[in-house]
Design an enzyme around this catalytic site. Structure first.
Site, PDB file in Angstrom:
ATOM      1  N   GLY A  13       1.630   0.529   4.105  1.00 11.87           N
ATOM      2  CA  GLY A  13       0.549  -0.103   3.795  1.00 11.87           C
ATOM      3  C   GLY A  13      -0.406  -0.196   5.336  1.00 11.87           C
ATOM      4  O   GLY A  13      -1.094  -1.128   5.565  1.00 11.87           O
ATOM      5  N   VAL A  65       5.185   3.318  -2.365  1.00 14.11           N
ATOM      6  CA  VAL A  65       6.442   2.609  -1.915  1.00 14.11           C
ATOM      7  C   VAL A  65       7.399   2.174  -3.056  1.00 14.11           C
ATOM      8  O   VAL A  65       8.729   2.024  -2.851  1.00 14.11           O
ATOM      9  CB  VAL A  65       6.301   1.232  -0.875  1.00 14.11           C
ATOM     10  CG1 VAL A  65       5.820   1.860   0.475  1.00 14.11           C
ATOM     11  CG2 VAL A  65       5.458   0.173  -1.730  1.00 14.11           C
ATOM     12  N   TYR A 156       4.590 -13.854  -6.140  1.00 14.17           N
ATOM     13  CA  TYR A 156       4.354 -13.472  -5.026  1.00 14.17           C
ATOM     14  C   TYR A 156       5.515 -14.302  -4.302  1.00 14.17           C
ATOM     15  O   TYR A 156       5.996 -13.611  -3.185  1.00 14.17           O
ATOM     16  CB  TYR A 156       2.926 -14.029  -4.749  1.00 14.17           C
ATOM     17  CG  TYR A 156       2.522 -13.496  -3.050  1.00 14.17           C
ATOM     18  CD1 TYR A 156       2.269 -12.332  -2.713  1.00 14.17           C
ATOM     19  CD2 TYR A 156       2.671 -14.284  -1.972  1.00 14.17           C
ATOM     20  CE1 TYR A 156       2.174 -11.676  -1.335  1.00 14.17           C
ATOM     21  CE2 TYR A 156       2.080 -14.341  -0.699  1.00 14.17           C
ATOM     22  CZ  TYR A 156       2.013 -12.730  -0.310  1.00 14.17           C
ATOM     23  OH  TYR A 156       1.787 -12.281   0.900  1.00 14.17           O
TER      24      TYR A 156
HETATM   25  P1  NAP Z   1      -4.156  -5.591   2.277  1.00 12.94           P
HETATM   26  O1  NAP Z   1      -5.317  -5.998   3.335  1.00 12.94           O
HETATM   27  O2  NAP Z   1      -4.476  -6.010   0.968  1.00 12.94           O
HETATM   28  O3  NAP Z   1      -3.588  -4.325   2.543  1.00 12.94           O
HETATM   29  C1  NAP Z   1      -2.603  -3.823   1.645  1.00 12.94           C
HETATM   30  C2  NAP Z   1      -2.092  -2.621   2.154  1.00 12.94           C
HETATM   31  O4  NAP Z   1      -0.809  -2.241   1.399  1.00 12.94           O
HETATM   32  C3  NAP Z   1      -3.000  -1.472   1.912  1.00 12.94           C
HETATM   33  O5  NAP Z   1      -2.846  -0.471   3.308  1.00 12.94           O
HETATM   34  C4  NAP Z   1      -2.354  -0.794   0.707  1.00 12.94           C
HETATM   35  O6  NAP Z   1      -2.818   0.628   0.552  1.00 12.94           O
HETATM   36  C5  NAP Z   1      -0.866  -1.102   0.945  1.00 12.94           C
HETATM   37  N1  NAP Z   1      -0.499  -0.847  -0.417  1.00 12.94           N
HETATM   38  C6  NAP Z   1      -0.505  -1.722  -1.526  1.00 12.94           C
HETATM   39  N2  NAP Z   1       0.267  -1.284  -2.760  1.00 12.94           N
HETATM   40  C7  NAP Z   1       1.069   0.036  -1.953  1.00 12.94           C
HETATM   41  C8  NAP Z   1       1.975   0.910  -2.695  1.00 12.94           C
HETATM   42  N3  NAP Z   1       2.625   0.710  -3.904  1.00 12.94           N
HETATM   43  N4  NAP Z   1       2.469   1.538  -1.792  1.00 12.94           N
HETATM   44  C9  NAP Z   1       2.017   2.027  -0.462  1.00 12.94           C
HETATM   45  N5  NAP Z   1       1.063   0.972   0.040  1.00 12.94           N
HETATM   46  C10 NAP Z   1       0.660   0.072  -0.853  1.00 12.94           C
HETATM   47  O7  NAP Z   1      -2.888  -6.776   2.719  1.00 12.94           O
HETATM   48  P2  NAP Z   1      -2.816  -7.488   4.044  1.00 12.94           P
HETATM   49  O8  NAP Z   1      -3.235  -8.959   3.996  1.00 12.94           O
HETATM   50  O9  NAP Z   1      -2.835  -6.757   5.297  1.00 12.94           O
HETATM   51  O10 NAP Z   1      -1.108  -7.929   4.018  1.00 12.94           O
HETATM   52  C11 NAP Z   1      -0.025  -6.980   4.498  1.00 12.94           C
HETATM   53  C12 NAP Z   1       1.255  -7.487   3.958  1.00 12.94           C
HETATM   54  O11 NAP Z   1       1.416  -8.731   4.751  1.00 12.94           O
HETATM   55  C13 NAP Z   1       1.626  -7.792   2.497  1.00 12.94           C
HETATM   56  O12 NAP Z   1       2.774  -7.552   2.427  1.00 12.94           O
HETATM   57  C14 NAP Z   1       1.244  -9.192   2.239  1.00 12.94           C
HETATM   58  O13 NAP Z   1       1.963  -9.773   1.411  1.00 12.94           O
HETATM   59  C15 NAP Z   1       1.537  -9.714   3.938  1.00 12.94           C
HETATM   60  N6  NAP Z   1       1.028 -11.266   4.077  1.00 12.94           N
HETATM   61  C16 NAP Z   1      -0.196 -11.345   4.236  1.00 12.94           C
HETATM   62  C17 NAP Z   1      -0.835 -12.635   4.242  1.00 12.94           C
HETATM   63  C18 NAP Z   1      -2.529 -12.840   4.548  1.00 12.94           C
HETATM   64  O14 NAP Z   1      -2.758 -13.878   4.482  1.00 12.94           O
HETATM   65  N7  NAP Z   1      -3.134 -11.726   4.521  1.00 12.94           N
HETATM   66  C19 NAP Z   1      -0.051 -13.610   4.779  1.00 12.94           C
HETATM   67  C20 NAP Z   1       1.205 -13.468   4.755  1.00 12.94           C
HETATM   68  C21 NAP Z   1       1.813 -12.223   4.288  1.00 12.94           C
HETATM   69  P3  NAP Z   1      -4.143   1.393   0.075  1.00 12.94           P
HETATM   70  O15 NAP Z   1      -5.290   0.928   1.184  1.00 12.94           O
HETATM   71  O16 NAP Z   1      -4.058   2.591  -0.166  1.00 12.94           O
HETATM   72  O17 NAP Z   1      -4.492   0.360  -1.123  1.00 12.94           O
END
Ligand code: NAP
Length: 248
Positions: A13, A65, A156
């Site tokens: 990701g 993944v 989630y």
């Molecule tokens: P995001 O901006 O929505 O980005 C999601 C990323 O995951 C993208 O690079 C996407 O690839 C990739 N992805 C999704 N499904 C996938 C799959 N099946 N195989 C490979 N790659 C995949 O998310 P984010 O906010 O950066 O979050 C990153 C992590 O931190 C997540 O695990 C999330 O649960 C966690 N998190 C986020 C927050 C928050 O507030 N944002 C808080 C706590 C935890 P594509 O670009 O190709 O779609």
């Protein structure tokens, strides 16, 4: 401090959000970073370009993944190509929100397949190489929601709480092989994942955050950089909170 020269890192990701910020942070410390994505090739390429323009080393690698076979093959090939894999940051994840009574079975399956099984598949493939090298660093992206729960996020929160168990089990399993395994539990971070919230929802969430602001992907990436560094060699099985004080 936190010199990652000569290390090879895989960020799942890595095309967007926290993953992207982690790619840039690790590359700035000297790591060669492999940027995984699932569908957004343009975004992944632009991260690689940004790293290269800044003088760093990066490449992109598409796989889902949640497809265990594809993850295993891609990671084995990348480890063979580079002769090593030192760091895995498992950031790929999705959120599908909704109250329990409206939770669709297919959404529940999807979130667990990507967020939990996907992270475990990648860790399993990475650990095969790390065990031979007798060293390695893995960081899972859990969440404050996995620690404190949230109405409307049952699937989630289940997936993110699971990753804390995964972190602790694998930390115990592979400590003797020189591999440290930790999680970060971010709070409310400004990325695509949270961009769909209305201003009212954001304001309501921020009342629960003592620092009274959202976090940045860069701030999460800084915690990840520490955890994957040599300096964090005595830290394993931990969930490091980056949440503005939202949960203590
Ligand atoms: P995001 O901006 O929505 O980005 C999601 C990323 O995951 C993208 O690079 C996407 O690839 C990739 N992805 C999704 N499904 C996938 C799959 N099946 N195989 C490979 N790659 C995949 O998310 P984010 O906010 O950066 O979050 C990153 C992590 O931190 C997540 O695990 C999330 O649960 C966690 N998190 C986020 C927050 C928050 O507030 N944002 C808080 C706590 C935890 P594509 O670009 O190709 O779609």
């Amino acid at each position: 401090m936190f010199d990652l020269s000569d290390k090879v890192a895989l960020v799942t990701g890595g095309s967007r959000g926290i993953g992207r910020a982690s790619v840039e942070a690790l590359a700035a410390r000297g790591a060669h970073v492999v940027i995984n994505y699932v569908s957004n090739e343009g975004a992944a390429r632009s991260v690689a370009d940004a790293v290269q323009q800044a003088g760093g080393k990066a490449e992109i690698l598409q796989f889902d993944v949640a497809d265990g076979g594809a993850a295993e093959k891609a990671i084995a090939e990348l480890a063979k190509r580079h002769g090593r894999l030192d760091i895995l940051v498992a950031s790929a994840g999705i959120a599908i929100d909704g109250l329990l009574l409206r939770l669709k079975d297919e959404d529940f399956d999807k979130i667990l397949s990507i967020n939990v099984k996907g992270a475990v598949y990648c860790a399993r493939a990475a650990i095969r190489t790390m065990m031979r090298a007798k060293t390695g660093r893995i960081v899972f992206l859990s969440s404050v929601i996995g620690e404190m729960g949230n109405a409307g996020q049952v699937a989630y929160s289940a997936s993110k709480a699971a990753l804390i168990g995964v972190t602790k089990s694998l930390a115990r399993e592979y400590a003797s092989r020189g591999i440290t395994i930790n999680a970060v539990t971010p709070g409310f971070i400004d990325t695509d994942m949270t961009s769909g919230l209305t201003e009212e929802q954001k304001a309501a969430m921020l009342t629960a955050v003592p620092l009274r602001r959202t976090g940045t992907a860069l701030e999460v990436a800084a915690a990840i950089t520490y955890l994957v560094s040599d300096e964090a060699g005595y830290v394993t099985g931990q969930a490091l909170r980056v949440n503005g004080g939202m949960y203590m």
